[in-house]
Design an enzyme around this catalytic site. Structure first.
Site, mmCIF file in Angstrom:
data_model
loop_
_atom_site.group_PDB
_atom_site.id
_atom_site.type_symbol
_atom_site.label_atom_id
_atom_site.label_comp_id
_atom_site.label_asym_id
_atom_site.label_seq_id
_atom_site.Cartn_x
_atom_site.Cartn_y
_atom_site.Cartn_z
ATOM 1 N N GLY A 1 9.090 7.209 20.534
ATOM 2 C CA GLY A 1 9.546 7.888 21.744
ATOM 3 C C GLY A 1 10.258 9.173 21.373
ATOM 4 N N GLN B 1 15.860 16.354 22.511
ATOM 5 C CA GLN B 1 15.793 16.206 21.055
ATOM 6 C C GLN B 1 15.091 17.386 20.385
ATOM 7 O OE1 GLN B 1 14.258 11.932 21.323
ATOM 8 N NE2 GLN B 1 15.450 11.901 19.447
ATOM 9 N N CYS C 1 16.583 6.260 15.972
ATOM 10 C CA CYS C 1 16.401 7.464 16.783
ATOM 11 C C CYS C 1 15.984 8.589 15.854
ATOM 12 C CB CYS C 1 17.722 7.810 17.475
ATOM 13 S SG CYS C 1 17.617 9.270 18.517
ATOM 14 N N LEU C 2 15.016 9.385 16.280
ATOM 15 C CA LEU C 2 14.551 10.488 15.433
ATOM 16 C C LEU C 2 15.649 11.533 15.224
ATOM 17 C CD1 LEU C 2 10.885 10.952 16.740
ATOM 18 C CD2 LEU C 2 11.641 9.820 14.643
ATOM 19 N N HIS D 1 16.010 3.825 26.166
ATOM 20 C CA HIS D 1 16.595 4.678 25.123
ATOM 21 C C HIS D 1 16.267 6.157 25.411
ATOM 22 C CE1 HIS D 1 17.194 5.544 20.595
ATOM 23 N NE2 HIS D 1 16.669 6.657 21.063
ATOM 24 N N GLU D 2 15.009 6.426 25.786
ATOM 25 C CA GLU D 2 14.611 7.820 26.027
ATOM 26 C C GLU D 2 15.260 8.385 27.296
ATOM 27 O OE1 GLU D 2 13.396 9.256 23.576
ATOM 28 O OE2 GLU D 2 12.829 7.419 22.523
ATOM 29 N N HIS E 1 18.673 9.557 26.711
ATOM 30 C CA HIS E 1 18.752 10.907 26.118
ATOM 31 C C HIS E 1 18.878 11.981 27.206
ATOM 32 C CE1 HIS E 1 18.221 10.681 21.786
ATOM 33 N NE2 HIS E 1 17.206 9.840 21.884
#
Ligand code: ZN
Length: 172
Positions: free
Chosen positions: A45, A50, A94-95, A136-137, A140
Site C-alpha cells: 500500500g 508518502q 510502512c514504506l 493504515h493507508e 496516512h
C-alpha cells in the site's frame, strides 16, 4: 514513473490531506506512478503524502501469493463507512518507516467508499490483510502513522532510528 518515498519524521507525513474534486489526467498518472513505486519498493500500500502529495489518494494490492494475479486498487477520497467490533492484530510496517515492524490492533472488517480512477463511486467490504492495509493507508491521509498506535517509548525508539537513517542517507 517511480517517485521517491518520504521517510519519517517528515512534516508532510503529519498533515491532513485535501479531498480530490476531480480526477484529472494528472491525478490518474499520479495514481499509476504510486502503483509503480509501491510494487517496486515492494509494498502492499502507498498513500499520496508518502510521496509528498497532500491529497486524498491511496493505492493498494494485498495479493502476496507467488504467481497470483495482481489486484491493484486506486482509491480517491477513501472513507471508512462501517467497522466491525471484532478486531485483528497484524504486524505492520510502512514504506516511510523502513525495516520497522510492530503489532497493531484494528477492526477486522471495514466497509470503504471511494472514487475509482475512472471517477466512479465504489463501495466494498475488506477483511484480513486488506482491511488492515486500507485502514493504515487511510490513516496516512489524516497524518497518522502506525507507530502512533504504539507506546510512546517504542515510538520514540523507532523515530530515533529513522532520524539516524536519514542522516546516513543524506551523507551518502
Ligand atoms: Zn504506511
Amino acid at each position: 514513473m517511480k517517485r521517491p518515498i518520504l521517510i519519517h519524521p517528515d512534516p508532510r507525513l503529519k498533515k491532513v490531506c485535501t479531498p480530490v474534486d476531480d480526477i484529472t489526467g494528472e491525478l490518474s498518472t499520479l495514481a499509476d506512478d504510486m502503483l509503480e513505486t509501491m510494487y517496486d519498493a515492494p509494498g502492499i500500500g502507498l498513500a499520496a503524502p508518502q510521496i509528498g502529495v497532500l491529497q486524498r489518494l491511496i493505492v493498494l494490492d494485498c495479493v502476496k501469493e507467488e504467481g497470483a494475479a495482481p489486484q491493484p486498487l486506486v482509491m480517491f477520497n477513501p472513507e471508512i463507512v462501517a467497522s466491525s467490533d471484532e478486531t485483528n492484530v497484524y504486524e505492520e510496517g510502512c514504506l516511510s518507516i523502513p525495516d520497522q515492524y510492530a503489532e497493531v490492533t484494528r477492526p477486522a472488517e471495514v466497509e470503504v467508499a471511494w472514487i475509482d480512477q475512472q471517477g466512479n463511486p465504489q463501495k466494498q467490504t475488506f477483511d484480513k490483510l486488506w482491511a488492515t492495509c486500507v485502514q493504515h493507508e487511510i490513516d496516512h491521509l489524516n497524518g497518522k502513522l502506525f507507530i502512533d498506535y504504539l507506546k510512546p517509548l517504542k515510538r520514540q525508539m523507532i523515530t530515533r532510528k529513522m532520524q539516524k537513517l536519514k542522516r546516513e542517507r543524506a551523507r551518502a
